[in-house]
Write a protein that holds these residues in place. Structure first.
Motif, PDB file in Angstrom:
ATOM      1  N   ASP A  51       0.827  -1.210   0.000  1.00 50.04           N
ATOM      2  CA  ASP A  51       0.000   0.000   0.000  1.00 50.04           C
ATOM      3  C   ASP A  51       0.861   1.260   0.000  1.00 50.04           C
ATOM      4  N   GLN A  52       1.925   1.263   0.802  1.00 52.60           N
ATOM      5  CA  GLN A  52       2.820   2.415   0.828  1.00 52.60           C
ATOM      6  C   GLN A  52       3.495   2.592  -0.530  1.00 52.60           C
ATOM      7  N   PHE A  53       3.905   1.494  -1.138  1.00 50.76           N
ATOM      8  CA  PHE A  53       4.542   1.565  -2.448  1.00 50.76           C
ATOM      9  C   PHE A  53       3.559   2.069  -3.498  1.00 50.76           C
ATOM     10  N   ALA A  54       2.311   1.606  -3.422  1.00 49.40           N
ATOM     11  CA  ALA A  54       1.285   2.079  -4.359  1.00 49.40           C
ATOM     12  C   ALA A  54       1.077   3.581  -4.208  1.00 49.40           C
ATOM     13  N   SER A  55       1.102   4.074  -2.988  1.00 48.50           N
ATOM     14  CA  SER A  55       0.969   5.511  -2.747  1.00 48.50           C
ATOM     15  C   SER A  55       2.139   6.272  -3.370  1.00 48.50           C
ATOM     16  N   LEU A  56       3.346   5.736  -3.228  1.00 49.60           N
ATOM     17  CA  LEU A  56       4.531   6.343  -3.840  1.00 49.60           C
ATOM     18  C   LEU A  56       4.393   6.387  -5.359  1.00 49.60           C
ATOM     19  N   LEU A  57       3.907   5.309  -5.944  1.00 50.22           N
ATOM     20  CA  LEU A  57       3.692   5.271  -7.396  1.00 50.22           C
ATOM     21  C   LEU A  57       2.652   6.303  -7.827  1.00 50.22           C
ATOM     22  N   ASP A  58       1.577   6.425  -7.060  1.00 52.82           N
ATOM     23  CA  ASP A  58       0.541   7.414  -7.375  1.00 52.82           C
ATOM     24  C   ASP A  58       1.118   8.829  -7.359  1.00 52.82           C
ATOM     25  N   GLU A  59       1.943   9.121  -6.361  1.00 51.96           N
ATOM     26  CA  GLU A  59       2.573  10.441  -6.265  1.00 51.96           C
ATOM     27  C   GLU A  59       3.477  10.695  -7.474  1.00 51.96           C
ATOM     28  N   ALA A  60       4.235   9.667  -7.865  1.00 55.39           N
ATOM     29  CA  ALA A  60       5.134   9.806  -9.018  1.00 55.39           C
ATOM     30  C   ALA A  60       4.337  10.009 -10.309  1.00 55.39           C
ATOM     31  N   LYS A  61       3.290   9.222 -10.498  1.00 57.88           N
ATOM     32  CA  LYS A  61       2.471   9.342 -11.705  1.00 57.88           C
ATOM     33  C   LYS A  61       1.805  10.702 -11.803  1.00 57.88           C
ATOM     34  N   ALA A  62       1.475  11.285 -10.663  1.00 60.57           N
ATOM     35  CA  ALA A  62       0.825  12.597 -10.646  1.00 60.57           C
ATOM     36  C   ALA A  62       1.820  13.732 -10.812  1.00 60.57           C
TER      37      ALA A  62
END
Length: 71
Positions: A51-62
């Motif tokens: 979940d933390q990694f998914a959040s990091l990916l979301d931040e990067a994609k945005a």
């Protein structure tokens, strides 16, 4: 790099050299909150949940991490 036995490699960042590039792994045997493993080229590691990694990916994609890449 030692201590990585049993980890499933996902990505190598750089990979154009033989200097121990940062890598991303999944540790299927780790507790859920430590399943994602990111190593650096100095032998250190960061472990986080999926979940933390998914959040990091979301931040990067945005694009919210773009300024860190310009350092």
């Amino acid at each position: 790099m030692s201590g990585l036995d049993g980890l499933e490699p996902v990505a190598t960042f750089c990979g154009s050299c033989d200097c121990g590039c940062p890598q991303l792994f999944v540790d299927a045997d780790a507790p859920a909150e430590r399943r994602i493993v990111l190593t650096d080229d100095f032998g250190q590691r960061v472990q986080m949940s999926a979940d933390q990694f998914a959040s990091l990916l979301d931040e990067a994609k945005a694009g919210r991490l773009d300024s860190a890449a310009k350092a």
